[in-house]
Each structure stands twice: as structure tokens, then as C-alpha cells.
Design a protein around this motif. Structure first.
Motif, mmCIF file in Angstrom:
data_model
loop_
_atom_site.group_PDB
_atom_site.id
_atom_site.type_symbol
_atom_site.label_atom_id
_atom_site.label_comp_id
_atom_site.label_asym_id
_atom_site.label_seq_id
_atom_site.Cartn_x
_atom_site.Cartn_y
_atom_site.Cartn_z
ATOM 1 N N ASP A 1 -4.025 -5.121 10.791
ATOM 2 C CA ASP A 1 -3.039 -4.774 9.765
ATOM 3 C C ASP A 1 -3.427 -5.478 8.471
ATOM 4 N N LYS B 1 5.861 0.097 3.498
ATOM 5 C CA LYS B 1 6.339 -0.309 4.815
ATOM 6 C C LYS B 1 7.698 0.309 5.153
ATOM 7 N N ASN C 1 10.333 -1.093 6.347
ATOM 8 C CA ASN C 1 11.197 -1.756 7.325
ATOM 9 C C ASN C 1 11.603 -3.118 6.792
ATOM 10 N N TYR D 1 -1.770 -6.114 5.848
ATOM 11 C CA TYR D 1 -0.777 -7.029 5.305
ATOM 12 C C TYR D 1 -0.911 -8.424 5.907
ATOM 13 N N HIS E 1 6.160 -3.493 -0.617
ATOM 14 C CA HIS E 1 6.722 -3.364 0.725
ATOM 15 C C HIS E 1 7.566 -2.107 0.850
ATOM 16 N N SER F 1 6.816 -8.118 7.620
ATOM 17 C CA SER F 1 6.194 -6.941 7.011
ATOM 18 C C SER F 1 5.999 -7.107 5.507
#
Length: 313
Positions: A1, A32, A34, A3, A28, A39
Motif C-alpha cells: 500500500d 481513500k 474511509n 500510503y 485521503h 488510512s
């Protein structure tokens, strides 16, 4: 990932740190969607002023309409904060000292918020004592690393831990309106507004008794020469029903006067006029504080009077 391999590092002042936090938030939101803290891109803050963006979950910025807005999330608080006093030596003196007054603004308004936990009041009071003590010393000895380090720690403890949303208090609310629209730095808005807001809060019939007591309690933590007659500590805030309201209001006024003297001694006194605000804008600022529908009300007039008191004096 990807991130998990990215970290945002900011070695700078409060506004750029807030900007980086806002960028992380919108990245984000875009990629993302979420709400899990892991995250978000984690950040490391290395502050070079005393304005304290590094402890908050709020990322404030000025929008295209020149209004102060913010995004908020607990994951925006930097995971690591590094206080290296040597890195602050290149910070311009006026910026360094005025953001020290901003830190004082944090501590005092944090003290008399309705939702401040009693455990944190002692921390804020200690911060106030340190800022009153070491800001004048730093002005006289600007290369003293130990003094600058003490100020960094005092600023940090003025508003940590912190999980509020919205403006910290009335001085901050004025600062948001003045800074975004008129380009006045946040440290200078605190130099302009904090003392007068404290004096207004001390005299306002709308200040709850516990918040008034917390403000008055501040006086005992302000050292000479800013408190000309230090007295022993009184009962802890919230411990007694037998309170002298007149004395509490007087002590609150003296806190405001001490702030005025500190700002003056640091060479930071200014006025709204000297900062480029024209007199016709005072009505506009007061209406932004209260909402246009409240224009002419008692609260609107109070805010207008506060602005008048710092316009050209």
C-alpha cells in the motif's frame, strides 16, 4: 500500500503545518474515503514558531472567498513532534514573539472553555507562567537555546492534548475573521485582541461562574512585573460556593492588563488601523462574528466596542 510508505514532514510555522494537514485530509478524501486513522498519511511536525498547529486535529485555511474554514479529524494530529530549538534561530523575532502571544492566547482561552477538563487546567496555568517569564528573556537573549526550548515546551502544553472543534474562544474567533480577510498574521491578531477579550469576558454577565473563576485564577500564575502584587493561591476552581464575584471580575481585568503590558514590552503593540483595516470594516467584522441577523443586538454592540478599543489606540 503506497500510503504506508508515505510520510508528510513539515519543518515550519503554524500556517504551513495546517496547510500540510489539510492537503493530507483532502488526499485521503479523494483516494481513500474511509475513516480509519491508519488510512491517512501520517505526519511529522518540526515547528519553528510558537503558534502550535502541531497538537491539533484542526487544519485551518483561507478559502477563495477569504474566509477562514477548517477540516477536522483526529488523524490529522502529527504522529511525531520534534522540538529543536536551534532550528528556531532563523525565525524572525517579530514572528517568534508574536506567536508566543498566540500560545498565551491558547492557554488562557483553553482555561475558560466550558469543556476543558480540570486535569488540564494546571497544565495551561503552568504554560502561562512560563510564557510570561521566558518571552521577555528571549527578546533580550535571542540566541539562548535553552530559553527557546522552554518556550517551545510552554507553547506545546498550552493546548495539549486537544480534541475540540470550532474556534477555541472569542479572541480566536476575532483572529479568524481578521486574519483571513485582512491578511493579519495570527500572532498579531492575538496581540491585538486577547487582552481586550479577557477584560470583556471578566465583566460580561454571560460568563459562567466556573469560567470566570478559572480566568481570575490565572492572575496568581502571572509573575512580577506583569502582576504587581502577587498573592497566595486561592481555593481550587469549583471548590467553593462562597465566591466574591466583584473580586473575580477585578482579577480577570488585571489578567487583561498584564497581557497588554507583556505585548507592549515585547514591542508588539499595534492597532487595527496600523494593520490596514479601515474603520468602516468594524461593522462588517462584528456582523461576521455574530451573523448579519444579529446586527444591532447587545452582543453585536459588545463586539463592535471591543474592535473600537483596538482600532487606533
Amino acid at each position: 500500500d503506497v500510503y504506508k510508505r508515505q510520510v508528510s514532514t513539515q519543518s515550519t510555522g503554524g500556517s504551513p503545518i495546517d496547510s500540510a494537514k489539510a492537503i493530507c485530509y483532502f488526499m485521503h478524501e479523494q483516494d481513500k474515503g474511509n475513516d480509519h486513522p491508519d488510512s491517512f498519511i501520517p505526519s511529522i511536525a518540526i515547528p519553528t514558531t510558537l503558534s502550535l498547529a502541531e497538537t491539533t486535529q484542526v487544519a485551518g485555511f483561507t478559502n477563495e472567498e477569504r474566509q477562514k474554514v477548517a477540516v477536522v479529524h483526529p488523524a490529522l494530529v502529527p504522529r511525531i513532534v520534534i522540538h529543536d530549538a536551534e532550528l528556531t534561530l532563523l525565525t524572525p523575532e517579530r514572528l517568534w514573539l508574536s506567536t508566543g502571544i498566540r500560545a498565551l492566547d491558547h492557554a488562557i482561552e483553553f482555561l475558560y472553555r466550558f469543556d476543558t477538563h480540570p486535569l488540564l487546567r494546571h497544565q495551561a496555568l503552568g504554560s502561562i507562567r512560563e510564557l510570561f517569564t521566558f518571552l521577555p528573556i528571549s527578546m533580550k537573549n535571542p540566541n539562548d537555546i535553552n530559553v527557546r526550548q522552554r518556550l517551545q515546551l510552554a507553547a506545546f502544553t498550552s493546548l495539549w492534548p486537544e480534541c475540540r472543534t470550532g474556534a477555541l474562544g472569542l479572541s480566536h474567533s476575532f483572529g479568524h475573521k481578521l486574519g483571513a480577510t485582512y491578511g493579519i498574521p495570527h500572532g498579531i491578531t492575538s496581540c491585538l485582541m486577547l487582552a481586550k477579550v479577557v477584560q470583556y469576558t471578566a465583566q460580561s454577565k454571560n460568563t459562567p461562574i466556573e469560567q470566570l473563576s478559572a480566568l481570575a485564577d490565572t492572575l496568581s500564575f502571572i509573575p512580577h512585573p506583569y502582576n504587581s502584587s502577587p498573592s497566595p493561591l486561592g481555593p481550587a476552581v469549583g471548590s467553593s460556593n462562597q465566591l466574591d464575584i466583584v473580586k473575580l471580575r477585578k482579577d480577570g481585568e488585571l489578567v487583561g492588563q498584564a497581557i497588554e503590558k507583556l505585548v507592549s514590552d515585547l514591542g508588539l503593540h499595534s492597532t487595527l488601523k496600523s494593520e490596514g483595516v479601515t474603520h468602516d470594516q468594524l461593522d462588517v467584522i462584528a456582523s461576521r462574528m455574530t451573523g448579519e441577523d444579529k446586527k444591532g443586538t447587545e452582543q453585536w454592540n459588545d463586539f463592535k466596542n471591543i474592535l473600537e478599543s483596538v482600532y487606533d489606540q
